[in-house]
Design an enzyme around this catalytic site. Structure first.
Site, PDB file in Angstrom:
ATOM      1  N   GLY A  11       1.242   7.634  -5.915  1.00 16.31           N
ATOM      2  CA  GLY A  11       1.331   6.221  -5.563  1.00 16.31           C
ATOM      3  C   GLY A  11       0.048   5.520  -5.937  1.00 16.31           C
ATOM      4  O   GLY A  11      -0.065   4.889  -6.993  1.00 16.31           O
ATOM      5  N   PHE A  51      10.165   3.851  -3.998  1.00 18.74           N
ATOM      6  CA  PHE A  51       9.859   2.461  -3.640  1.00 18.74           C
ATOM      7  C   PHE A  51       9.948   1.528  -4.848  1.00 18.74           C
ATOM      8  O   PHE A  51       9.110   0.641  -5.021  1.00 18.74           O
ATOM      9  CB  PHE A  51       8.462   2.340  -3.021  1.00 18.74           C
ATOM     10  N   ILE A  52      10.950   1.690  -5.679  1.00 13.35           N
ATOM     11  CA  ILE A  52      11.046   0.910  -6.909  1.00 13.35           C
ATOM     12  C   ILE A  52      11.723  -0.437  -6.641  1.00 13.35           C
ATOM     13  O   ILE A  52      12.904  -0.501  -6.272  1.00 13.35           O
ATOM     14  CB  ILE A  52      11.802   1.693  -7.995  1.00 13.35           C
ATOM     15  N   ARG A  96       2.614 -28.800  19.986  1.00 10.91           N
ATOM     16  CA  ARG A  96       2.798 -27.980  21.184  1.00 10.91           C
ATOM     17  C   ARG A  96       1.870 -28.457  22.298  1.00 10.91           C
ATOM     18  O   ARG A  96       0.646 -28.513  22.124  1.00 10.91           O
ATOM     19  CB  ARG A  96       2.513 -26.514  20.857  1.00 10.91           C
ATOM     20  N   GLY A 149       1.345 -18.302  20.076  1.00  8.74           N
ATOM     21  CA  GLY A 149       1.478 -17.638  21.367  1.00  8.74           C
ATOM     22  C   GLY A 149       2.733 -16.788  21.436  1.00  8.74           C
ATOM     23  O   GLY A 149       3.119 -16.133  20.461  1.00  8.74           O
ATOM     24  N   GLU A 155       0.980  -2.914  -5.859  1.00  5.57           N
ATOM     25  CA  GLU A 155       0.100  -3.245  -6.993  1.00  5.57           C
ATOM     26  C   GLU A 155      -1.299  -2.663  -6.780  1.00  5.57           C
ATOM     27  O   GLU A 155      -2.292  -3.170  -7.307  1.00  5.57           O
ATOM     28  CB  GLU A 155      -0.009  -4.776  -7.187  1.00  5.57           C
ATOM     29  N   THR A 191      -3.340  -0.419  -3.432  1.00  4.21           N
ATOM     30  CA  THR A 191      -3.780  -0.738  -2.078  1.00  4.21           C
ATOM     31  C   THR A 191      -5.157  -1.408  -2.096  1.00  4.21           C
ATOM     32  O   THR A 191      -5.872  -1.385  -3.104  1.00  4.21           O
ATOM     33  CB  THR A 191      -3.889   0.537  -1.230  1.00  4.21           C
TER      34      THR A 191
END
Length: 389
Positions: free
Chosen positions: A134, A159-160, A275, A346, A370, A372
Site C-alpha cells: 500500500g 481498495f481499488i 444558533r 455541539g 494517494e 499517507t
C-alpha cells in the site's frame, strides 16, 4: 496578455463558474440521497459527462478539456465543495488512471483509448495497491508472465476506486521474474470482462458513500501485447509511470481538500451566526470565534499552497516535493477544520444527517490515499535532503 490567452482565461472562467453552479444547485441538494443510497444518481452522472468532467485534465487532442494543473485546481476547489463521491466518479479518469496513458502510453495507445476515458464512455480504475503493498507499492507481488505474444496476469489488488463499475483497469504487475523493489514492474490496460478478472463485492467504508471501492482478482488473465502500456519500451517502467501519476494526483487531492475546507468553514459560520445559546448567537462567544479563526486560517494557507504548487508543477520546477507538501498540509488541514466544525455544532454535529458529521467521516480518508501523511513526510524530507547533497 495576448488575445489568445485572454480567450483561454475566459474559457476557464466559464467552466469553473458552470461547475460551481452545478455543484451548488444540483449536487449539494442531492447529498442526502447519495448518502442514503450509497450511489450517484444517473442524472448527475449524465450531466457530469455532458459538461466534460470525465476528461478535464486530458488534452483536447484526445477529447478532453486540456486544463493545466493551475486551472485544474481551480475546478477541483469547486468539486470539493460537495460529497467527495461526486469527484470520485470521474476523478480517476482525469487523475491516476488517465495519467497512466498520458505519462506512459504510446501515441497509438493514447489515440485509441483516451477519447473513451475523456468522454465518460469508459470509467477507469488505477490498480496498484495490494494487501502487502500500500504505502510501499514497490512491494507488489502481482505477476505478469509472457506466453508467446500474450501476457498472463495473476494476483490481486485492494481498495481499488471505481472497481465495481470500471470498464478498464490500469494494472501494475511484476513482469520481470526475480525482480525486486521498483524494478521490473510494468503497467497493463485490462478491460472489464476479460476472462479471469473478478471484482469482489464493494467495500463497506467509514465514509464517502457513493464512491465505491473493491478488491480486484486476476486469475490467469490473458491479455495481448498491445495492452502493455508504452509497448515493448514500456516493459519495466511501470513504477516510474505510477510515481508520475501520483504526483499529479496528490495536487488534485489537495485541491479537493481545499474545496471541502471551504464548505466546512461555510457550514460553521452559518451555524455560529444563527444558533442561539445563553441568550445570544454562539458566534459572539470568543471561544467559538477562536475555532472559526483557526479554520479560516487553515483554509487560506491550504488554498495558497495548492495554487503555488500547481504553478510549479506546470512550469516543471517542482513535481515531487511540492505535490507531497500540498497533499500533506491540505489533507491534515481539512481534518482539523472538520473536527472544529463538529465542535462548533455541539451535539448537533454528532448527528447523522447533519453535513459536518458526514464530512467529518469523509475527510478522514484524505490522509490515507494517494500516499499517507507519513509517506508524504518521507517524500518531502528525502527530496530536500537529496537536493542539499
Amino acid at each position: 496578455m495576448s488575445a489568445e490567452s485572454t480567450d483561454e482565461a475566459g474559457f476557464i472562467d466559464e467552466i469553473v463558474a458552470s461547475v460551481r453552479r452545478f455543484v451548488r444547485d444540483e449536487v449539494v441538494p442531492a447529498e442526502t440521497e447519495i448518502a442514503d443510497t450509497d450511489a450517484m444518481p444517473d442524472r448527475i452522472r449524465a450531466a457530469a459527462a455532458e459538461m466534460g468532467l470525465f476528461g478535464f485534465a486530458i488534452p483536447d487532442l484526445y477529447g478532453g478539456l486540456g486544463l493545466s494543473m493551475s486551472d485544474e485546481v481551480r475546478l477541483v476547489f469547486e468539486l470539493g465543495y460537495t460529497t467527495p463521491s461526486f469527484r470520485s466518479m470521474f476523478g480517476t479518469n482525469n487523475g491516476i488512471a488517465g495519467h497512466v496513458l498520458l505519462e506512459g502510453a504510446t501515441e497509438e495507445q493514447k489515440k485509441a483509448y483516451l477519447p473513451k476515458i475523456a468522454s465518460g464512455e469508459w470509467v477507469a480504475s488505477f490498480a496498484l495497491t495490494e494487501e502487502g503493498a500500500g504505502s510501499d507499492p514497490a512491494g507488489l507481488v502481482t505477476t505478469a508472465r509472457r506466453d508467446g505474444d500474450d501476457w498472463i496476469i495473476n494476483g490481486s489488488k485492494r481498495f481499488i476506486t471505481n472497481a465495481p463499475n470500471a470498464d478498464v483497469f490500469m494494472v501494475f504487475a511484476r513482469s520481470q521474474e526475480g525482480s525486486t523493489g521498483a524494478k521490473g514492474i510494468s503497467a497493463f490496460m485490462v478491460e472489464r470482462g476479460t476472462p479471469g478478472l473478478t471484482v469482489a463485492p464493494k467495500d463497506a467504508k467509514m465514509g464517502q458513500a457513493g464512491a465505491w471501492t473493491a478488491d480486484v482478482i486476476f486469475d490467469d488473465v490473458r491479455v495481448g501485447a498491445h495492452t502493455l502500456i508504452g509497448g515493448p519500451a514500456g516493459e519495466g517502467r511501470g513504477y516510474v509511470t505510477a510515481m508520475k501519476c501520483l504526483a499529479h494526483g496528490r495536487i488534485h487531492i489537495a485541491a479537493l481538500c481545499v474545496g471541502m475546507c471551504q464548505r466546512l468553514v461555510d457550514e460553521s459560520v452559518s451555524y455560529a451566526s444563527t444558533r442561539v445559546q445563553g441568550g445570544k448567537v454562539i458566534g459572539e462567544h470568543q471561544l467559538i470565534q477562536g475555532l472559526l479563526a483557526d479554520s479560516v486560517t487553515d483554509l487560506y494557507a491550504a488554498r495558497s499552497l495548492v495554487k503555488d504548487v500547481a504553478a510549479a508543477f506546470d512550469d516543471g520546477s517542482d513535481r515531487r516535493v511540492g505535490p507531497s507538501a500540498a497533499k500533506y498540509f491540505a489533507s491534515e488541514a481539512v481534518g482539523r477544520i472538520a473536527d472544529r466544525a463538529v465542535q462548533i455544532h455541539g451535539g448537533s454535529g454528532y448527528m447523522r444527517g447533519v453535513p459536518v458529521e458526514r464530512f467529518y467521516r469523509d475527510a478522514r480518508l484524505f490522509r490515507i490515499y494517494e500516499g499517507t501523511s507519513q509517506i508524504q513526510q518521507l517524500v518531502i524530507a528525502r527530496g530536500v535532503l537529496s537536493a542539499a547533497r
